[in-house]
Structures are given as structure tokens and as C-alpha cells.
Scaffold this active site. Structure first.
Site, PDB file in Angstrom:
ATOM      1  CD  GLU A 260      -2.665  -0.991   2.701  1.00 17.31           C
ATOM      2  OE1 GLU A 260      -2.302  -0.191   3.582  1.00 17.31           O
ATOM      3  OE2 GLU A 260      -3.595  -1.780   2.846  1.00 17.31           O
ATOM      4  CE  LYS A 262       5.601   4.587   6.952  1.00 23.53           C
ATOM      5  NZ  LYS A 262       5.264   5.871   7.535  1.00 23.53           N
ATOM      6  NE  ARG A 267      -2.208   4.036  12.566  1.00 23.69           N
ATOM      7  CZ  ARG A 267      -1.517   2.920  12.622  1.00 23.69           C
ATOM      8  NH1 ARG A 267      -0.238   2.959  12.887  1.00 23.69           N
ATOM      9  NH2 ARG A 267      -2.091   1.749  12.427  1.00 23.69           N
ATOM     10  NE  ARG A 283       3.188   6.528  15.733  1.00 26.73           N
ATOM     11  CZ  ARG A 283       3.788   5.959  16.758  1.00 26.73           C
ATOM     12  NH1 ARG A 283       3.511   6.324  17.979  1.00 26.73           N
ATOM     13  NH2 ARG A 283       4.682   5.007  16.552  1.00 26.73           N
ATOM     14  CD  GLU A 315      -0.730   8.880   7.901  1.00 26.86           C
ATOM     15  OE1 GLU A 315      -1.021   7.974   8.715  1.00 26.86           O
ATOM     16  OE2 GLU A 315       0.319   9.524   7.976  1.00 26.86           O
ATOM     17  CD  GLU A 414       6.987   8.840   5.798  1.00 26.20           C
ATOM     18  OE1 GLU A 414       7.968   9.097   6.482  1.00 26.20           O
ATOM     19  OE2 GLU A 414       5.991   8.243   6.252  1.00 26.20           O
ATOM     20  CE  LYS A 419      -0.729  -1.843   6.052  1.00 22.10           C
ATOM     21  NZ  LYS A 419      -1.968  -1.073   6.197  1.00 22.10           N
ATOM     22  CE  LYS A 439       8.847   2.193  10.109  1.00 23.63           C
ATOM     23  NZ  LYS A 439       8.729   3.336  10.969  1.00 23.63           N
TER      24      LYS A 439
HETATM   25  P1  ATP Z   1       6.863   6.763  10.981  1.00 30.33           P
HETATM   26  O1  ATP Z   1       5.519   7.324  10.761  1.00 30.33           O
HETATM   27  O2  ATP Z   1       7.930   7.782  11.225  1.00 30.33           O
HETATM   28  O3  ATP Z   1       7.284   5.774   9.947  1.00 30.33           O
HETATM   29  P2  ATP Z   1       5.749   5.605  13.310  1.00 30.33           P
HETATM   30  O4  ATP Z   1       6.515   5.071  14.466  1.00 30.33           O
HETATM   31  O5  ATP Z   1       4.812   6.712  13.541  1.00 30.33           O
HETATM   32  O6  ATP Z   1       6.877   5.963  12.307  1.00 30.33           O
HETATM   33  P3  ATP Z   1       5.391   3.260  11.816  1.00 30.33           P
HETATM   34  O7  ATP Z   1       4.764   2.027  12.321  1.00 30.33           O
HETATM   35  O8  ATP Z   1       6.854   3.245  11.788  1.00 30.33           O
HETATM   36  O9  ATP Z   1       4.887   4.467  12.637  1.00 30.33           O
HETATM   37  O10 ATP Z   1       4.809   3.567  10.366  1.00 30.33           O
HETATM   38  C1  ATP Z   1       3.459   3.432  10.193  1.00 30.33           C
HETATM   39  C2  ATP Z   1       2.818   4.789  10.063  1.00 30.33           C
HETATM   40  O11 ATP Z   1       2.646   5.095   8.694  1.00 30.33           O
HETATM   41  C3  ATP Z   1       1.423   4.734  10.630  1.00 30.33           C
HETATM   42  O12 ATP Z   1       1.458   5.156  11.970  1.00 30.33           O
HETATM   43  C4  ATP Z   1       0.609   5.653   9.747  1.00 30.33           C
HETATM   44  O13 ATP Z   1       0.572   6.928  10.326  1.00 30.33           O
HETATM   45  C5  ATP Z   1       1.396   5.768   8.463  1.00 30.33           C
HETATM   46  N1  ATP Z   1       0.738   5.153   7.283  1.00 30.33           N
HETATM   47  C6  ATP Z   1       0.609   5.744   6.087  1.00 30.33           C
HETATM   48  N2  ATP Z   1       0.050   4.940   5.186  1.00 30.33           N
HETATM   49  C7  ATP Z   1      -0.230   3.776   5.806  1.00 30.33           C
HETATM   50  C8  ATP Z   1      -0.800   2.555   5.398  1.00 30.33           C
HETATM   51  N3  ATP Z   1      -1.199   2.350   4.153  1.00 30.33           N
HETATM   52  N4  ATP Z   1      -0.914   1.575   6.324  1.00 30.33           N
HETATM   53  C9  ATP Z   1      -0.488   1.768   7.593  1.00 30.33           C
HETATM   54  N5  ATP Z   1       0.081   2.911   8.043  1.00 30.33           N
HETATM   55  C10 ATP Z   1       0.217   3.917   7.165  1.00 30.33           C
END
Ligand code: ATP
Length: 609
Positions: A260, A262, A267, A283, A315, A414, A419, A439
Site C-alpha cells: 500500500e 505509505k 494517523r 497515533r 491517515e 513516503e 502487509k 515499511k
Molecule cells: P513513521 O511514521 O515515522 O514511519 P511511526 O513510528 O509513527 O513511524 P510506523 O509504524 O513506523 O509508525 O509507520 C506506520 C505509520 O505510517 C502509521 O502510523 C501511519 O501513520 C502511516 N501510514 C501511512 N500509510 C499507511 C498505510 N497504508 N498503512 C499503515 N500505516 C500507514
């Protein structure tokens, strides 16, 4: 109990001390258990309630001064000398208390703390000072020390929330045993009890619900009585960083998986109750409904008629209406955070939905992503620019994933989230940084895999062009086991002139006279000013190295030296993370190890472009 816990750093011993304590409370004073748990975790309510301790230093100084007949200035200098408000308060309360033999009771202390935290209005300072004074007057021995630390919101004696959950599980399991078990069977019983309590709490993070349910029906009934509930935020599932598409393919070999986009926004966990009420959580489980008054209306247009209650994982992304495209995170961050009026909103937001956790009264957490996604697509419909589903593909070839990754970057995302789709490993795992979600960020391919989110604990005065502002800052990661902030690097790059000015003024309120006892730092990296650990910054770096100066992950990869970042660069403020959500020492150690592995493998180059 606090004294005994503070004397040791041994996690198992701490769990035993706490288990023993909870067992007695359950037996002798079950009505006090909830308050005992809150005092242990230094909170007054569930995190999402937003009710915080964290009384300011000056108010506490005033209260200690009045309670002990010292001047404010004297108390202040004692605090600077001893580095701990608790010790200063204690130094006077060793003497006989004014109330003679009256003892502080748990429920009284809890209620008083709550009154102090909620006092508002013009007379609130006096109310707070008076209340603290009267508590101090009844304190004996070390009680003043723990009371002060609790008021500051900095108990920090090693009672991490996870330890409290384990001890609760052990206490209830042991109290319900009817016969002697072999050591092996007992270990199994305790392990199962812990897993149940932890799972239930991650789905319903409220001791207000958990403790009465445990007292009423014990552990065996917990899954039936405590379920995911619309209106109470679930701790979100998180992803593991990767550095190469080949790493993704290795991990998911033989499994069905999806890629997917990112999205680079904020969040949002959106809850709708049966009565139609919508709440948006960050978050960090903070209620941010007021920050997004425009979202509820957008959402309503996307909800299909058969959809009543739900919990949506998505998001919120800045959106360019005229060009119909995603805008970078920097634009979203210019939106106001408080008291947002709909008519004043300049940056439009589009919701990108990627998961559905709850629908029409039923939890979907244990369903696979394929099933949850089918329900998501059924429950909502696309409204261009307001509500869209996360763009996804099912890909198995490096080339297809690479093309999709490039496309995501072109579309201002990003990178990708990859998944698992089907089976046991595709359920939603609240609060876990799971290997079932990976990721892939374009910038980090072959670099260190991910950015870090670090706590600012100090600063160095600027010279030359930076005179009058800070020239650099001292950053730390967080070690949840020892509850310490471990320094990791000094940073002076990535700041615009405006950043330097605004950081300088924003950190004014966080200056403390001494480093906290829970800061771990080397003498040669002492900053000119220390800060209260509060602000989290996202930072990128070239790589990680072993350092004699910094303390991050000390003992994890090298016995005496920590890990440090080379060429760190400031990216952005992470105000959706609290200091304790910063990158952990374990994560830093893991990044270091995987970087070493990568170098040893000759830095596989197939995915880099
Ligand atoms: P970062 O956002 O800096 O990567 P984080 O610690 O907040 O770090 P991670 O688990 O590392 O969170 O990355 C997932 C984050 O990416 C989620 O918290 C969400 O905000 C964002 N995100 C964007 N697109 C998606 C998606 N398709 N599925 C899940 N999360 C997503």
C-alpha cells in the site's frame, strides 16, 4: 512497596514485589485496587482521557516552602543541589508529622491528586498549593518523596505499564489457584494469564474497565467481558522498517501480501458510536476531534447506509483541491492544532483509509486483512479528495514493487507499507511493531532503514551566526526497561533560521537546572542547558556507530559503549509522539546490528537506484 521496587533494577524481582502487593490488595482491600494501579503507573485516568499530572516546578516549590516554613528561594536552591523535588520535600518530612500518627490512605491520596489535577479557575493555584500542603503535612518517611514525584508526573521507579500488567495477571492467577501445581504447569498458567491481560488491555486500554472486570470474573472471563469498544482508542499496530525490497520478499516468501502507499500525514483512528457521535484519536490515543472539525462531515458522505458503528484506521493527508493531489506533510503541519474553526481552515485534508477494526458492534481484529479490507470497501465509498482507500497492489516481483514504490514517491507519499494478507499472520495486532507490516521508505533503502524519533534533552549555546539562539541540541532515545533517556548524538544540521528562532523560544519553558536522575549521558557531551524530556524530533542520519561518548543502547551491542548517530539531520517535530514513544534503545541496537549485517553482506545493491 515503592521503596522496595526502587532499590532494585531486576525486572523479575520488581514483578514479584508488585505481584505480592497486588495479591494482598485483592484479598484485603479490593476496592483500592484500581487506585493502587493508577498510583503505580503515575496516572489518574486512561491515557485517552487527557487528564495529566505534571504539576509545574514553581507551584511545587511554593507548596514545599509553605509546608516547611522555608523561602521559595531556599527550596529552589535545594532542588538545584539535590536534583530531585522528591528528595527536597522528604528532607523535611522525616521529622514527626504535624498530624501525629495519622496515615495517608491510598484512596485519599488518589482523590487528592485528582482534585489537584482538575482544579481550574482563578483560585486554582491556591487550591492546588493548599491541597499539596495538607498532603505533605501527613506524609511520613519516604512518602513525601513519592508524592512529589507523582505530582510532577515523574515517579520513575521502574513500574513500567507492562510490568504492572504482568503483575496484575500473576496476582489474579495465583489468587485463583485451588491446588498446588508443578513448577512447569505454574509457569504455563502465569504465561497464559499474562498474554490474556496484555491482549485485552491493548484492545481496551482502560483500567477503569479492566480492574472491575478482573475483580468480578477473574482472568478466565476477561476476553468475554472486555472487548474492543467504539469510543475507546486501540493502540495502533506499527510497522518494522526495511532497507531493501529483497528484505520484504525474504520475509514474506510463500505468503500472500499486499503493498500500500505509505501516506505522509497524520494517523487518525476514527470512531463512530451507534448514536452517530464521531471521535478522532491520534497515533498516541489523544482525542483530536477538535483539531479536525472538517473530517466528520467528509466522512459522513463516504459512509454507506448499512454502516453504523465503526473504528477506522487511516491517515489524514493534506490535499490540493485544485490540482487534486496529495501535498507533503510540511503543508499539513501548518494547520492549527487547537480551537480550529471550520471557516478558518486553509489546508484541506483527505482521509486515506487502510484498515477497519470494528464494524456495527463487532470487532474485526482477529479477521485477516483480506476480510477486513473487503468489509472496509463495503462499508464506505470513495468521495474524491475527501475520502479515499489507500492505493494498493498485490505484487510478488521486485520490479513491480519497485515501480509501485517510485509511483508512491511521485505521488508525495513516503514509500510503501507491505502487509500480510491472509491467515493467522494477517490479523490486526494492536500496539505491536509487527513483522507482518513492513515499511519501505525510498530514502532509506540501503541507508539505516528508517528515521529515528528522538527526545531533546539539552542544548548548546550558539556562536558566530547562531549567537542568541542554540547552536546545537543533545538528543536521546528512550529505554523503557530502565526508564532512562540515553543520549545518542548532538545535532546542529537541518534547521532553517526560522526553526532556530522558534526552537529557542519554545524550549524556554522546558529548561531545568540539573539533568534528571534518569538521563544517561557522558561527561564530555554535557550541554550548556538541560531540558525536561518532552519534545520529540524526527531525525535522519547517515549511519550508526559505536561511541565512547553517548549511551544509547549501552550494554546491548557493546558492554561499555553506546551507539551514536553520524551526520544527524533534523527533519520535523513529532508532536504526535510523547517522549516515551521515542525510538527505543532496543530499536537503535537493532538498527545498528542490521546495518552491520548489511555491510558484511556487501550491501546488496539490487534494489537501489
Ligand atoms: P513513521 O511514521 O515515522 O514511519 P511511526 O513510528 O509513527 O513511524 P510506523 O509504524 O513506523 O509508525 O509507520 C506506520 C505509520 O505510517 C502509521 O502510523 C501511519 O501513520 C502511516 N501510514 C501511512 N500509510 C499507511 C498505510 N497504508 N498503512 C499503515 N500505516 C500507514
Amino acid at each position: 512497596m515503592f521503596e522496595r521496587v526502587e532499590e532494585t533494577t531486576k525486572r523479575l524481582l520488581i514483578t514479584d514485589i508488585l505481584t505480592h502487593f497486588f495479591r494482598r490488595v485483592i484479598d484485603k482491600a479490593p476496592q483500592d485496587l484500581l487506585h493502587c494501579v493508577y498510583l503505580c503507573i503515575n496516572r489518574l485516568a486512561p491515557q485517552y482521557d487527557g487528564l495529566e499530572l505534571g504539576i509545574g516546578e514553581s507551584l511545587l516549590i511554593k507548596a514545599i516552602a509553605q509546608a516547611t516554613g522555608r523561602t521559595n528561594a531556599k527550596v529552589k536552591s535545594d532542588v538545584a543541589r539535590l536534583g530531585d523535588m522528591g528528595l527536597v520535600a522528604k528532607s523535611r518530612s522525616n521529622q514527626k508529622t504535624m498530624m501525629g500518627s495519622r496515615q495517608l490512605k491510598v484512596s485519599y491520596v488518589f482523590t487528592a491528586l485528582k482534585q489537584i489535577a482538575t482544579a481550574s479557575g482563578t483560585k486554582s493555584t491556591t487550591t492546588k498549593v493548599d491541597k499539596i500542603k495538607s498532603l505533605l503535612a501527613t506524609c511520613q518517611n519516604n512518602e513525601a518523596k513519592y508524592l512529589m514525584r507523582s505530582l510532577e508526573g515523574k515517579l520513575r521507579i521502574g513500574l513500567a505499564e507492562q510490568t504492572v500488567l504482568i503483575a496484575l495477571a500473576h496476582a489474579f492467577a495465583l489468587n485463583s489457584l485451588t491446588k498446588r501445581l508443578s513448577e512447569e504447569t505454574l509457569a504455563e498458567v502465569l504465561k497464559d494469564a499474562t498474554a490474556t491481560v496484555k491482549t485485552v488491555y491493548s484492545e481496551l486500554p482502560s483500567h477503569n474497565v479492566l480492574i472491575p472486570a478482573l475483580l468480578e470474573g477473574g482472568i478466565q472471563n476477561l476476553h468475554a467481558t472486555c472487548k474492543l469498544t467504539a469510543g475507546i482508542p486501540v493502540k495502533p499496530m506499527l510497522a518494522h522498517p526495511t532497507k531493501a525490497i529483497s528484505e520484504v520478499l525474504d520475509r514474506f516468501e510463500g505468503q500472500l501480501f499486499t503493498c500500500e502507499y505509505k501516506y505522509d500525514g497524520e494517523r487518525a483512528q476514527i470512531h463512530r458510536l451507534d448514536n452517530g457521535q464521531i471521535t478522532i484519536f491520534s497515533r498516541n490515543s489523544e482525542n483530536m476531534t477538535a483539531k479536525y472539525p472538517d473530517l466528520a462531515e467528509k466522512l459522513l458522505r463516504a459512509v454507506n447506509p448499512q454502516t453504523k458503528s465503526f473504528i477506522l484506521d487511516c491517515e489524514a493527508v493534506a490535499w490540493d483541491k485544485s490540482q487534486q493531489k496529495i501535498l507533503p506533510f510540511q503543508i499539513l503541519s501548518t494547520r492549527k492544532r487547537k480551537d480550529v474553526k471550520e471557516e478558518d481552515i486553509k489546508v484541506a485534508v483527505c482521509i486515506f483509509a487502510f484498515d477497519l477494526l470494528y464494524l456495527n458492534g463487532r470487532s474485526l481484529l482477529r479477521e485477516s486483512l483480506v476480510q477486513r479490507r473487503a468489509k472496509l470497501l463495503d462499508a464506505f465509498q470513495t468521495v474524491d479528495g475527501d475520502f479515499q482507500f489507500a492505493k494498493a497492489v498485490v505484487a510478488t516481483e521486485v520490479e513491480t514493487i519497485q515501480t509501485f514504490l517510485d509511483e508512491s514517491i511521485r505521488d508525495n507519499c513516503e514509500g510503501l507499507m507491505v502487509k500480510t494478507l491472509d491467515g493467522e499472520e494477517a490479523t490486526y495486532e494492536p500496539s505491536k511493531r509487527s513483522r507482518n507490516w513492513l515499511k519501505v521508505k525510498k530514502d532509506y533503502i540501503m541507508g539505516i532503514g528508517d528515521s529515528l524519533d528522538l527526545v531533546v534533552v539539552g542544548a548548546y549555546l550558539g556562536r558566530g551566526k547562531r549567537t542568541g539562539v542554540y547552536g546545537g541540541y543533545l538528543l536521546a532515545c528512550y529505554n523503557p526497561d530502565s526508564e532512562q533517556y540515553e543520549t545518542i548524538c548532538k545535532i546542529g544540521t537541518g534547521f532553517s533560521e526560522a526553526d532556530l528562532e522558534s526552537h529557542y523560544s519554545e524550549f524556554k519553558d522546558l529548561i531545568i537546572s540539573q539533568p534528571r536522575s534518569y538521563y544517561s549521558f557522558g561527561d564530555s557531551a554535557k550541554p550548556d542547558v538541560w531540558f525536561n524530556a518532552k519534545v520529540v524530533w524526527e531525525v535522519k542520519a547517515a549511519d550508526l556507530s559505536i561511541s565512547p561518548v553517548y549511551k544509547a543502547g549501552i550494554g546491548k551491542v557493546d558492554n561499555n559503549r553506546g551507539i551514536s548517530l553520524r551526520f544527524p539531520r533534523f527533519i520535523r517535530i513529532r508532536d504526535d509522539k510523547s517522549a516515551e514513544d521515542a525510538t527505543s534503545s532496543d530499536q537503535v541496537a537493532e538498527m545498528y546490528q542490521s546495518q552491520k549485517l548489511n555491510t558484511a553482506n556487501g550491501a546488496a545493491s539490487d534494489d537501489d537506484d
